[in-house]
Enzyme design. Structure first.
Site, PDB file in Angstrom:
ATOM      1  N   LYS A  17     -16.388  -7.070 -89.031  1.00  0.00           N
ATOM      2  CA  LYS A  17     -16.171  -6.953 -87.585  1.00  0.00           C
ATOM      3  C   LYS A  17     -17.132  -5.934 -87.002  1.00  0.00           C
ATOM      4  O   LYS A  17     -17.710  -6.152 -85.942  1.00  0.00           O
ATOM      5  CB  LYS A  17     -14.748  -6.458 -87.303  1.00  0.00           C
ATOM      6  CG  LYS A  17     -13.704  -7.509 -87.344  1.00  0.00           C
ATOM      7  CD  LYS A  17     -12.419  -6.912 -86.827  1.00  0.00           C
ATOM      8  CE  LYS A  17     -11.305  -7.911 -86.883  1.00  0.00           C
ATOM      9  NZ  LYS A  17     -10.087  -7.400 -86.277  1.00  0.00           N
ATOM     10  N   ASP A  72      -8.486  -6.867 -82.166  1.00  0.00           N
ATOM     11  CA  ASP A  72      -7.542  -7.657 -82.952  1.00  0.00           C
ATOM     12  C   ASP A  72      -7.768  -9.124 -82.700  1.00  0.00           C
ATOM     13  O   ASP A  72      -7.961  -9.528 -81.567  1.00  0.00           O
ATOM     14  CB  ASP A  72      -6.116  -7.288 -82.561  1.00  0.00           C
ATOM     15  CG  ASP A  72      -5.456  -6.600 -83.721  1.00  0.00           C
ATOM     16  OD1 ASP A  72      -5.094  -7.287 -84.679  1.00  0.00           O
ATOM     17  OD2 ASP A  72      -5.350  -5.361 -83.674  1.00  0.00           O
ATOM     18  N   LYS A 174     -22.929 -17.291 -84.341  1.00  0.00           N
ATOM     19  CA  LYS A 174     -21.473 -17.156 -84.188  1.00  0.00           C
ATOM     20  C   LYS A 174     -21.154 -16.287 -82.967  1.00  0.00           C
ATOM     21  O   LYS A 174     -20.311 -16.637 -82.152  1.00  0.00           O
ATOM     22  CB  LYS A 174     -20.862 -16.553 -85.460  1.00  0.00           C
ATOM     23  CG  LYS A 174     -19.351 -16.367 -85.365  1.00  0.00           C
ATOM     24  CD  LYS A 174     -18.721 -15.746 -86.589  1.00  0.00           C
ATOM     25  CE  LYS A 174     -17.295 -15.300 -86.272  1.00  0.00           C
ATOM     26  NZ  LYS A 174     -16.661 -14.540 -87.342  1.00  0.00           N
ATOM     27  N   HIS A 179     -14.964 -16.006 -80.109  1.00  0.00           N
ATOM     28  CA  HIS A 179     -13.919 -15.231 -79.425  1.00  0.00           C
ATOM     29  C   HIS A 179     -14.344 -13.768 -79.313  1.00  0.00           C
ATOM     30  O   HIS A 179     -14.265 -13.160 -78.251  1.00  0.00           O
ATOM     31  CB  HIS A 179     -12.612 -15.376 -80.209  1.00  0.00           C
ATOM     32  CG  HIS A 179     -12.742 -15.123 -81.690  1.00  0.00           C
ATOM     33  ND1 HIS A 179     -13.720 -15.711 -82.456  1.00  0.00           N
ATOM     34  CD2 HIS A 179     -12.069 -14.288 -82.543  1.00  0.00           C
ATOM     35  CE1 HIS A 179     -13.614 -15.288 -83.712  1.00  0.00           C
ATOM     36  NE2 HIS A 179     -12.633 -14.422 -83.785  1.00  0.00           N
ATOM     37  N   ARG A 180     -14.819 -13.187 -80.428  1.00  0.00           N
ATOM     38  CA  ARG A 180     -15.188 -11.759 -80.423  1.00  0.00           C
ATOM     39  C   ARG A 180     -16.402 -11.534 -79.516  1.00  0.00           C
ATOM     40  O   ARG A 180     -16.463 -10.555 -78.790  1.00  0.00           O
ATOM     41  CB  ARG A 180     -15.471 -11.296 -81.854  1.00  0.00           C
ATOM     42  CG  ARG A 180     -15.640  -9.792 -81.981  1.00  0.00           C
ATOM     43  CD  ARG A 180     -15.548  -9.313 -83.420  1.00  0.00           C
ATOM     44  NE  ARG A 180     -14.270  -9.630 -84.005  1.00  0.00           N
ATOM     45  CZ  ARG A 180     -14.061 -10.611 -84.887  1.00  0.00           C
ATOM     46  NH1 ARG A 180     -15.057 -11.346 -85.331  1.00  0.00           N
ATOM     47  NH2 ARG A 180     -12.853 -10.851 -85.339  1.00  0.00           N
TER      48      ARG A 180
HETATM   49  P1  IMP Z   1      -7.288  -8.853 -87.668  1.00  0.00           P
HETATM   50  O1  IMP Z   1      -5.837  -8.487 -87.728  1.00  0.00           O
HETATM   51  O2  IMP Z   1      -7.832  -8.823 -86.303  1.00  0.00           O
HETATM   52  O3  IMP Z   1      -8.133  -8.039 -88.578  1.00  0.00           O
HETATM   53  O4  IMP Z   1      -7.467 -10.340 -88.142  1.00  0.00           O
HETATM   54  C1  IMP Z   1      -6.429 -11.154 -88.536  1.00  0.00           C
HETATM   55  C2  IMP Z   1      -6.907 -12.132 -89.567  1.00  0.00           C
HETATM   56  O5  IMP Z   1      -7.777 -13.060 -88.945  1.00  0.00           O
HETATM   57  C3  IMP Z   1      -7.666 -11.511 -90.744  1.00  0.00           C
HETATM   58  O6  IMP Z   1      -7.238 -12.133 -91.923  1.00  0.00           O
HETATM   59  C4  IMP Z   1      -9.111 -11.845 -90.486  1.00  0.00           C
HETATM   60  O7  IMP Z   1      -9.785 -12.088 -91.688  1.00  0.00           O
HETATM   61  C5  IMP Z   1      -9.013 -13.108 -89.634  1.00  0.00           C
HETATM   62  N1  IMP Z   1     -10.092 -13.082 -88.644  1.00  0.00           N
HETATM   63  C6  IMP Z   1     -10.273 -12.211 -87.638  1.00  0.00           C
HETATM   64  N2  IMP Z   1     -11.392 -12.479 -86.965  1.00  0.00           N
HETATM   65  C7  IMP Z   1     -11.954 -13.548 -87.571  1.00  0.00           C
HETATM   66  C8  IMP Z   1     -13.157 -14.283 -87.350  1.00  0.00           C
HETATM   67  O8  IMP Z   1     -13.986 -13.991 -86.469  1.00  0.00           O
HETATM   68  N3  IMP Z   1     -13.360 -15.295 -88.184  1.00  0.00           N
HETATM   69  C9  IMP Z   1     -12.512 -15.642 -89.180  1.00  0.00           C
HETATM   70  N4  IMP Z   1     -11.393 -14.993 -89.442  1.00  0.00           N
HETATM   71  C10 IMP Z   1     -11.109 -13.940 -88.639  1.00  0.00           C
END
Ligand code: IMP
Length: 196
Positions: A17, A72, A174, A179-180
């Site tokens: 991230k 998040d 990407k 989203h990010r």
């Molecule tokens: P977090 O709580 O925001 O860290 O993410 C929740 C879950 O979603 C984690 O298992 C991350 O690996 C997954 N995740 C978050 N962002 C992405 C992304 O951009 N691509 C794929 N998986 C994501």
């Protein structure tokens, strides 16, 4: 404004991230310097990603002298799983992973999914919290594909590039659509408008 005030801390232990966001930050002409702070935060189980992010943000209060943010994200499989794993994304990734997800929806011909990202910022110059959101719609791939990215990337096919999973894109590709990336661009806009 002195150098210390120009720092913004990204509180995350997730280097993927941080790399995605610092890649975006370096390309933008903004007057702030980004630093990673791997402080342990508490991830509560809540109804929405925004609640999770706000709780995390509040749990950091007093530990950083300056502005800081958390990000998040959640993966929502709207069809056929009614939004699951959503706020449970981390736990599901750790337990059943992408293979488990594919097994869960194996019998369904059609899927609809989205990633949602929330950046929650504590902005010191205004002593206030701000939120920036981004979303991307797509579907779940039938197979795990690609070696880039992280998490659910190898099983997500974005609608605007339906032949490639997120894990088959470069970080730059990407970020342009993710989203990010979108939450991030809203955040940058805010920083430009609030250049203290
Ligand atoms: P977090 O709580 O925001 O860290 O993410 C929740 C879950 O979603 C984690 O298992 C991350 O690996 C997954 N995740 C978050 N962002 C992405 C992304 O951009 N691509 C794929 N998986 C994501």
């Amino acid at each position: 404004m002195n150098e210390d005030q120009k720092l913004i801390y990204f509180v995350t232990g997730n280097i993927h991230k941080f790399n995605e966001i610092s890649d975006l930050f370096n390309k933008e002409n903004v007057d702030y310097i980004l630093k990673q702070k791997p402080i342990e935060t508490i991830e509560i189980q809540a109804e929405s990603i925004k609640e999770v992010a706000l709780f995390k943000l509040d749990s950091i209060r007093g530990q950083i002298d300056g502005s800081y943010f958390v990000e998040d994200a959640g993966f929502f499989i709207d069809t056929p799983l009614n939004g699951f794993p959503g706020v449970y994304s981390s736990y599901i990734m750790k337990t059943i992973g992408n293979k488990g997800i594919l097994r869960l929806i194996n019998d369904f011909e059609y899927s609809k999914a989205q990633f949602v990202s929330i950046i929650a910022l504590y902005f010191k110059p205004l002593d206030k919290n701000f939120f920036f959101e981004g979303k991307i719609h797509g579907k779940v791939s039938k197979t795990i594909r690609g070696s880039g990215g992280f998490g659910f990337d190898p099983i997500f096919l974005p609608n605007i590039m339906p032949n490639k999973t997120f894990a088959e894109l470069t970080t730059e590709e990407k970020n342009k659509i993710s989203h990010r990336g979108q939450a991030w661009r809203n955040f940058i806009k805010f920083l430009r408008e609030n250049n203290y």
